[in-house]
Scaffold this motif. Structure first.
Motif, PDB file in Angstrom:
ATOM      1  N   ASN A   3      -0.484  -0.582  -8.700  1.00 36.64           N
ATOM      2  CA  ASN A   3      -0.728  -1.795  -7.928  1.00 36.64           C
ATOM      3  C   ASN A   3       0.610  -2.425  -7.621  1.00 36.64           C
ATOM      4  O   ASN A   3       1.517  -2.424  -8.469  1.00 36.64           O
ATOM      5  CB  ASN A   3      -1.597  -2.784  -8.709  1.00 36.64           C
ATOM      6  CG  ASN A   3      -3.004  -2.268  -8.883  1.00 36.64           C
ATOM      7  OD1 ASN A   3      -3.740  -2.142  -7.925  1.00 36.64           O
ATOM      8  ND2 ASN A   3      -3.355  -1.929 -10.108  1.00 36.64           N
ATOM      9  N   CYS A   4       0.721  -2.944  -6.417  1.00 38.32           N
ATOM     10  CA  CYS A   4       1.994  -3.499  -5.979  1.00 38.32           C
ATOM     11  C   CYS A   4       1.771  -4.859  -5.345  1.00 38.32           C
ATOM     12  O   CYS A   4       0.793  -5.075  -4.632  1.00 38.32           O
ATOM     13  CB  CYS A   4       2.647  -2.551  -4.976  1.00 38.32           C
ATOM     14  SG  CYS A   4       4.232  -3.118  -4.374  1.00 38.32           S
ATOM     15  N   ASP A  14       1.489   6.450  -7.022  1.00 34.08           N
ATOM     16  CA  ASP A  14       0.324   7.282  -7.383  1.00 34.08           C
ATOM     17  C   ASP A  14       0.631   8.766  -7.272  1.00 34.08           C
ATOM     18  O   ASP A  14      -0.001   9.586  -7.948  1.00 34.08           O
ATOM     19  CB  ASP A  14      -0.865   6.965  -6.473  1.00 34.08           C
ATOM     20  CG  ASP A  14      -1.648   5.749  -6.948  1.00 34.08           C
ATOM     21  OD1 ASP A  14      -1.592   5.456  -8.160  1.00 34.08           O
ATOM     22  OD2 ASP A  14      -2.299   5.108  -6.106  1.00 34.08           O
ATOM     23  N   GLU A  19       2.377   1.742  -3.445  1.00 30.32           N
ATOM     24  CA  GLU A  19       1.319   2.177  -4.366  1.00 30.32           C
ATOM     25  C   GLU A  19       1.056   3.674  -4.210  1.00 30.32           C
ATOM     26  O   GLU A  19       0.906   4.390  -5.198  1.00 30.32           O
ATOM     27  CB  GLU A  19       0.030   1.395  -4.104  1.00 30.32           C
ATOM     28  CG  GLU A  19       0.071  -0.026  -4.576  1.00 30.32           C
ATOM     29  CD  GLU A  19      -1.145  -0.831  -4.125  1.00 30.32           C
ATOM     30  OE1 GLU A  19      -2.025  -0.271  -3.435  1.00 30.32           O
ATOM     31  OE2 GLU A  19      -1.214  -2.017  -4.475  1.00 30.32           O
ATOM     32  N   LYS A  63      -2.312  -6.401 -10.643  1.00 25.04           N
ATOM     33  CA  LYS A  63      -3.530  -6.043  -9.903  1.00 25.04           C
ATOM     34  C   LYS A  63      -4.313  -7.293  -9.533  1.00 25.04           C
ATOM     35  O   LYS A  63      -4.813  -7.422  -8.407  1.00 25.04           O
ATOM     36  CB  LYS A  63      -4.400  -5.105 -10.726  1.00 25.04           C
ATOM     37  CG  LYS A  63      -5.672  -4.668 -10.015  1.00 25.04           C
ATOM     38  CD  LYS A  63      -6.538  -3.817 -10.921  1.00 25.04           C
ATOM     39  CE  LYS A  63      -7.790  -3.318 -10.261  1.00 25.04           C
ATOM     40  NZ  LYS A  63      -8.535  -4.278  -9.482  1.00 25.04           N
ATOM     41  N   ARG A 116       0.835  -1.213   0.000  1.00 21.21           N
ATOM     42  CA  ARG A 116       0.000   0.000   0.000  1.00 21.21           C
ATOM     43  C   ARG A 116       0.864   1.255   0.000  1.00 21.21           C
ATOM     44  O   ARG A 116       0.564   2.228  -0.710  1.00 21.21           O
ATOM     45  CB  ARG A 116      -0.941  -0.005   1.209  1.00 21.21           C
ATOM     46  CG  ARG A 116      -2.116  -0.954   1.065  1.00 21.21           C
ATOM     47  CD  ARG A 116      -3.142  -0.759   2.168  1.00 21.21           C
ATOM     48  NE  ARG A 116      -2.582  -0.971   3.489  1.00 21.21           N
ATOM     49  CZ  ARG A 116      -2.540  -2.148   4.120  1.00 21.21           C
ATOM     50  NH1 ARG A 116      -3.023  -3.218   3.530  1.00 21.21           N
ATOM     51  NH2 ARG A 116      -2.021  -2.254   5.326  1.00 21.21           N
ATOM     52  N   ARG A 171      -2.584  -8.959  -6.700  1.00 25.16           N
ATOM     53  CA  ARG A 171      -2.800  -8.150  -5.499  1.00 25.16           C
ATOM     54  C   ARG A 171      -4.197  -8.397  -4.940  1.00 25.16           C
ATOM     55  O   ARG A 171      -4.378  -8.586  -3.735  1.00 25.16           O
ATOM     56  CB  ARG A 171      -2.621  -6.671  -5.815  1.00 25.16           C
ATOM     57  CG  ARG A 171      -2.841  -5.753  -4.644  1.00 25.16           C
ATOM     58  CD  ARG A 171      -2.831  -4.297  -5.143  1.00 25.16           C
ATOM     59  NE  ARG A 171      -3.392  -3.422  -4.165  1.00 25.16           N
ATOM     60  CZ  ARG A 171      -4.690  -3.166  -4.000  1.00 25.16           C
ATOM     61  NH1 ARG A 171      -5.569  -3.748  -4.768  1.00 25.16           N
ATOM     62  NH2 ARG A 171      -5.101  -2.354  -3.068  1.00 25.16           N
ATOM     63  N   ASP A 172      -5.211  -8.407  -5.807  1.00 24.01           N
ATOM     64  CA  ASP A 172      -6.580  -8.637  -5.361  1.00 24.01           C
ATOM     65  C   ASP A 172      -6.732 -10.033  -4.745  1.00 24.01           C
ATOM     66  O   ASP A 172      -7.395 -10.188  -3.716  1.00 24.01           O
ATOM     67  CB  ASP A 172      -7.556  -8.465  -6.526  1.00 24.01           C
ATOM     68  CG  ASP A 172      -7.654  -7.021  -7.001  1.00 24.01           C
ATOM     69  OD1 ASP A 172      -7.208  -6.106  -6.262  1.00 24.01           O
ATOM     70  OD2 ASP A 172      -8.164  -6.803  -8.124  1.00 24.01           O
ATOM     71  N   GLN A 181      -2.144  -5.092 -15.159  1.00 24.76           N
ATOM     72  CA  GLN A 181      -3.420  -5.730 -14.833  1.00 24.76           C
ATOM     73  C   GLN A 181      -3.205  -7.059 -14.117  1.00 24.76           C
ATOM     74  O   GLN A 181      -3.906  -7.386 -13.168  1.00 24.76           O
ATOM     75  CB  GLN A 181      -4.256  -5.941 -16.102  1.00 24.76           C
ATOM     76  CG  GLN A 181      -5.605  -6.584 -15.856  1.00 24.76           C
ATOM     77  CD  GLN A 181      -6.497  -5.752 -14.940  1.00 24.76           C
ATOM     78  OE1 GLN A 181      -6.577  -4.542 -15.065  1.00 24.76           O
ATOM     79  NE2 GLN A 181      -7.159  -6.415 -14.004  1.00 24.76           N
TER      80      GLN A 181
END
Length: 177
Positions: free
Chosen positions: A73-74, A64, A60, A129, A57, A132-133, A126
């Protein structure tokens, strides 16, 4: 007279041996007897990552904060971070490289981001991401394995000689006849 010459030669040899023992190097606080100079490390050491999600976080947010980065996204595995950035679609390739360099520079100044890997490739970003998700949903291993399989599937080429001839369809007839 011979005794005086002998005494002078003896003193010269003894004083020469005294200098050889020092090896031509003066004794100073930063040196050792072998003549090597020891220097303390001045570069900051990379911090050990104990909470991967908090570090992700944080990195990221750093990415950003760089202008023209629309999202980041990391994923952190072990002591390595991979950061995928999203840039506006109308930005040309040269400018994307500049943005990616700016993100890398911002991360370099952070103790956790010094060795991070930054990519601006849309597909890889992507996939990062997705990993990460999956990690946030409590499935770090399966999410990583699925995305790694998809990445390798894109990298590994399809070689024509690796394809096989399909069996002839009896309804269509044999094309070799």
């Amino acid at each position: 007279m011979r005794i005086a010459v002998f005494v002078i030669l003896l003193l010269a040899v003894l004083s020469g041996c005294n200098q050889a023992a020092k090896n031509g190097v003066s004794s100073s606080p930063g040196s050792n007897p072998n003549g090597q100079i020891q220097v303390k490390q001045t570069a900051p050491q990379k911090k050990q990552i104990t909470d991967p999600q908090a570090v992700a976080r944080h990195l990221e947010q750093l990415a950003d904060s760089v202008p023209q980065v629309e999202g980041a996204n990391c994923v952190v595995f072990g002591n390595t971070a991979v950061v995928g950035i999203n840039v506006p679609p109308d930005v040309d390739r040269a400018h994307v490289g500049t943005i990616k360099y700016s993100v890398a520079e911002a991360l370099r100044k952070d103790p956790y981001g010094a060795d991070a890997i930054v990519t601006a490739d849309m597909d890889l970003a992507q996939r990062i991401k997705n990993v990460r998700d999956q990690t946030m949903n409590g499935k770090p291993i399966s999410g990583f394995a699925q995305e790694l399989g998809a990445i390798i599937g894109r990298i590994v080429p399809q070689m024509p000689r690796d394809t096989s001839n399909p069996p002839p369809n009896p309804k269509l007839g044999d094309p070799n006849l």
